[in-house]
Design an enzyme around this catalytic site. Structure first.
Site, PDB file in Angstrom:
ATOM      1  N   ARG A 185       0.808  -1.222   0.000  1.00 44.22           N
ATOM      2  CA  ARG A 185       0.000   0.000   0.000  1.00 44.22           C
ATOM      3  C   ARG A 185       0.844   1.276   0.000  1.00 44.22           C
ATOM      4  NH1 ARG A 185      -1.162   2.298   5.333  1.00 44.22           N
ATOM      5  NH2 ARG A 185      -3.357   2.671   4.823  1.00 44.22           N
ATOM      6  N   TRP A 192      12.295   8.324   6.194  1.00 49.04           N
ATOM      7  CA  TRP A 192      13.279   7.576   6.987  1.00 49.04           C
ATOM      8  C   TRP A 192      13.455   6.152   6.497  1.00 49.04           C
ATOM      9  CZ3 TRP A 192      12.974   5.307  12.482  1.00 49.04           C
ATOM     10  CH2 TRP A 192      11.754   4.664  12.726  1.00 49.04           C
ATOM     11  N   ASP A 193      12.453   5.582   5.811  1.00 47.83           N
ATOM     12  CA  ASP A 193      12.648   4.287   5.151  1.00 47.83           C
ATOM     13  C   ASP A 193      13.866   4.321   4.237  1.00 47.83           C
ATOM     14  OD1 ASP A 193       9.546   2.662   4.918  1.00 47.83           O
ATOM     15  OD2 ASP A 193       9.760   4.625   5.842  1.00 47.83           O
ATOM     16  N   ASN A 229       7.386  13.615   4.994  1.00 49.55           N
ATOM     17  CA  ASN A 229       7.113  12.256   5.472  1.00 49.55           C
ATOM     18  C   ASN A 229       7.126  11.282   4.292  1.00 49.55           C
ATOM     19  OD1 ASN A 229       4.612  10.887   7.719  1.00 49.55           O
ATOM     20  ND2 ASN A 229       5.691   9.819   6.128  1.00 49.55           N
ATOM     21  N   ARG A 238       4.297  17.497   7.472  1.00 48.93           N
ATOM     22  CA  ARG A 238       5.178  16.907   8.489  1.00 48.93           C
ATOM     23  C   ARG A 238       6.390  16.272   7.806  1.00 48.93           C
ATOM     24  NH1 ARG A 238       0.602  13.056   8.384  1.00 48.93           N
ATOM     25  NH2 ARG A 238       1.329  10.990   7.732  1.00 48.93           N
ATOM     26  N   SER A 239       7.416  16.041   8.605  1.00 47.86           N
ATOM     27  CA  SER A 239       8.617  15.356   8.130  1.00 47.86           C
ATOM     28  C   SER A 239       8.649  13.956   8.745  1.00 47.86           C
ATOM     29  CB  SER A 239       9.859  16.171   8.489  1.00 47.86           C
ATOM     30  OG  SER A 239      11.013  15.631   7.905  1.00 47.86           O
ATOM     31  N   PRO A 306      -5.296  12.689   5.986  1.00 50.93           N
ATOM     32  CA  PRO A 306      -6.090  12.257   4.825  1.00 50.93           C
ATOM     33  C   PRO A 306      -5.989  10.773   4.530  1.00 50.93           C
ATOM     34  CG  PRO A 306      -5.064  14.356   4.355  1.00 50.93           C
ATOM     35  CD  PRO A 306      -4.509  13.897   5.681  1.00 50.93           C
ATOM     36  N   GLU A 307      -4.791  10.190   4.674  1.00 47.55           N
ATOM     37  CA  GLU A 307      -4.624   8.771   4.357  1.00 47.55           C
ATOM     38  C   GLU A 307      -5.331   7.865   5.350  1.00 47.55           C
ATOM     39  OE1 GLU A 307      -1.104   9.741   7.076  1.00 47.55           O
ATOM     40  OE2 GLU A 307      -2.414  10.771   5.653  1.00 47.55           O
ATOM     41  N   ASP A 341       4.214   5.387  14.501  1.00 47.66           N
ATOM     42  CA  ASP A 341       2.761   5.587  14.535  1.00 47.66           C
ATOM     43  C   ASP A 341       2.078   4.218  14.474  1.00 47.66           C
ATOM     44  OD1 ASP A 341       4.058   5.665  12.003  1.00 47.66           O
ATOM     45  OD2 ASP A 341       2.322   6.534  11.038  1.00 47.66           O
ATOM     46  N   GLU A 548       7.145  -5.975   6.449  1.00 49.94           N
ATOM     47  CA  GLU A 548       7.391  -4.665   7.056  1.00 49.94           C
ATOM     48  C   GLU A 548       7.890  -4.797   8.488  1.00 49.94           C
ATOM     49  OE1 GLU A 548       4.835  -0.564   7.885  1.00 49.94           O
ATOM     50  OE2 GLU A 548       3.842  -2.515   7.901  1.00 49.94           O
TER      51      GLU A 548
END
Length: 596
Positions: A185, A192-193, A229, A238-239, A306-307, A341, A548
């Protein structure tokens, strides 16, 4: 370029736009909220419409297997005005659009989510690179490592030309070079990934691909003033953990490409300014009366993400006032900026997500990453001949090292603990440090300063002996399990808690241990890496995919929890496995299968 470095701690330096304080629940934390004068990003018209579509789709289709992110990733086939007009005309029965009508509308007016990315072959990919993982002697492990290496071809993309021609029809942002998505998704670049993707690409000898990732992130930084982000319009508020300088340093260490460093160096100064702005900066006075400048996560947003808008709205439904909901949405977005998160780490009541107080917590790991950024910039400035900036950043990192020691270190636990912002003087915008405001719960983040050796006087010993002391604290922490390091000790059903283990946390702690200079620490580092490699291998053989996150309680077990189904792909998991195999190798006679 003017660069904001920590000012004289004797001078009041914190003038925050975050004005109002609200008392949180069980810990009586003061939680900063977004006031009307604060920096809050405007709502994009396309995103606003896609959220309406998301909400109506949920009413029609129901919650089973419903992914809200899908709807905000859909590219428009026509202009927004025409699409909205057609949407308004759709029939509704008891407030819901009939499923057949919704399906026809989506098919007629939208392309598939992810179709605005085009699969592309990395120019520097070869099936078995020269010098690939020379320490891996076991043929079974080597064959699997080549399978993981080949996954870069599955995850490589470029942004379709149509996104650049008609950006108003896409939430995807244009990027100048080839990119790698995490998988499933997650159909876009994430900040950061990318660090662990780059670590894997370096092990795969794909140096041009690694540089392309940095150039893409720099393009976002130059356009928005910070690295987003992720590369979607709805992530612009946001970052994420600031690891761009670490990406650049690791690439330079492999390539010795000084021209690459010179090109991106000015952008690093801009990113540093973003993190040192009043949005993120906090001043804390220690028990000796010294003021320290540290930083927190704080998104520029106070609405549902929003996501995940329908999820956020449902979570907020128990709150009574609009201001409470705005604060909750702000805390959600700020937790998303942290990368964790979500986690009990940010909550005053681990069973109640609405008690998130992310902006009231000074995180150990964020300040470790900023210490690393200061160190990297000091080194880069010296390399490019900017000696005065180099001196300033060496001074800044020494100040942050002292702050990390004074504010985070807990000598009883021999760990670094997040600090809760609870009270401050009415006449000064400075928080007074108190020992009982440290969060004594155990998280993997308590050991992240190992990664950069961002410690010194708090341990009152040499770096080597300090590493051994922290090693013993980690061993008795309860975090180390059969398949790796747990994120926390609390099983809350949040994904950044027990029993999940995440590739980035394994790598940061293992690399920190490996670099301690102690044989015992390096031995533990290798032991954890072996456990992690085995669990990745076992899950890959069972499912045919890299995941993940993983459940560290048992070898080969996939992680769970959180607000979406477990995902596969997977960029940072691939990168960490390859980085571990490059660092530690795999002897011919060591079994790769799970050990009973």
């Amino acid at each position: 370029m003017e660069t904001h470095l920590p000012e004289d701690p004797k001078v009041r330096t914190h003038s925050s736009p975050i004005l109002s304080l609200s008392l949180s629940f069980s810990f009586m934390l003061f939680s900063t909220t977004m006031a009307s004068s604060s920096v809050v990003y405007a709502v994009d018209p396309l995103v606003s419409f896609l959220q309406r579509l998301q909400s109506d789709a949920l009413k029609t289709l129901g919650p089973a297997d419903f992914d809200p992110k899908l709807y905000v990733d859909l590219p428009l086939k026509n202009d927004l005005s025409a699409t909205e007009a057609a949407f308004t005309k759709l029939p509704r029965v008891n407030g819901a659009i009939p499923a057949a009508d919704l399906e026809r509308f989506v098919e007629e007016y939208f392309d598939e989510a992810g179709s605005d990315l085009v699969h592309t072959e990395p120019v520097d990919f070869v099936a078995e690179p020269e010098g690939f993982l020379p320490k891996v002697e076991n043929p079974k492990v080597r064959a699997w490592a080549l399978e993981v290496h080949a996954l870069w071809r599955n995850l490589s993309r470029r942004v379709a030309d149509e996104v650049r021609r008609r950006p108003e029809r896409h939430t995807l942002l244009p990027l100048p070079e080839m990119l790698f998505i995490p998988g499933s998704r997650f159909r876009e670049v994430y900040y950061w990934d990318s660090y662990w993707v780059i670590r894997g690409l370096l092990a795969s000898k794909m140096y041009d691909s690694a540089k392309a990732i940095v150039h893409n992130l720099v393009s976002l930084l130059e356009h928005y003033g910070h690295v987003l982000n992720g590369a979607r319009t709805y992530y612009s508020n946001r970052s994420q953990p600031p690891l761009l300088s670490s990406m650049i340093l690791d690439i330079f260490m492999r390539t010795n490409d000084l021209a690459f460093v010179k090109k991106v160096y000015p952008s690093l100064l801009k990113e540093y300014n973003f993190w040192m702005s009043d949005v993120h900066k906090v001043i804390i006075r220690d028990v000796q009366g010294h003021n320290h400048c540290l930083n927190r996560y704080q998104a520029m947003w106070n609405k549902p993400r929003p996501e995940s808008a329908i999820i956020d709205e449902e979570s907020a439904s128990k709150l009574l006032t609009a201001s409470q909901k705005e604060n909750f949405y702000h805390q959600l977005a700020s937790a998303a900026e942290s990368g964790w998160d979500f986690s009990s780490r940010w909550m005053s009541n681990s069973s109640d997500l609405t008690t998130l107080a992310t902006t009231s917590i000074i995180p150990v790991d964020l300040n470790t990453f900023l210490y690393k950024m200061e160190l990297d910039i000091a080194v880069f400035a010296k390399l490019v001949g900017d000696n005065s900036t180099s001196e300033k950043f060496f001074k800044a990192l020494k100040a942050r090292q002292a702050a990390i020691a004074s504010i985070f270190w807990n000598s009883n636990m021999e760990q670094w603990l997040d600090y809760r912002l609870i009270n401050r003087s009415n006449c000064e915008e400075v928080y007074q440090w108190q020992a009982h405001y440290q969060n004594t719960n155990i998280f993997a983040s308590n050991f992240i300063p190992l990664w950069t050796k961002a410690y010194g006087s708090e341990l009152d010993t040499s770096k080597r002996l300090a590493g051994e002391k922290i090693l013993k604290s980690l061993q008795r922490s309860g975090l180390i399990h059969a398949a790796g390091i747990a994120t926390s000790l609390s099983n809350t059903e949040q994904q950044w808690d027990f029993p999940n283990g995440w590739a980035p946390l394994q790598h940061l702690i293992v690399q920190g241990l490996a670099n301690c200079g102690s044989k015992e620490a390096r031995s533990l580092a290798e032991n954890i890496a072996i456990r992690w490699i085995r669990t990745n291998y076992a899950a890959f053989r069972t499912t045919g995919a890299m995941h993940e996150k993983y459940n560290v309680e048992a070898c080969g077990k996939i992680g769970g929890g959180g607000e979406y189904k477990p995902q596969t792909g997977f960029g940072w998991s691939n990168g960490v496995v390859l980085a571990f195999l490059e660092e530690f190798g795999w002897p011919h006679d060591r079994d790769i299968d799970c050990q009973l």
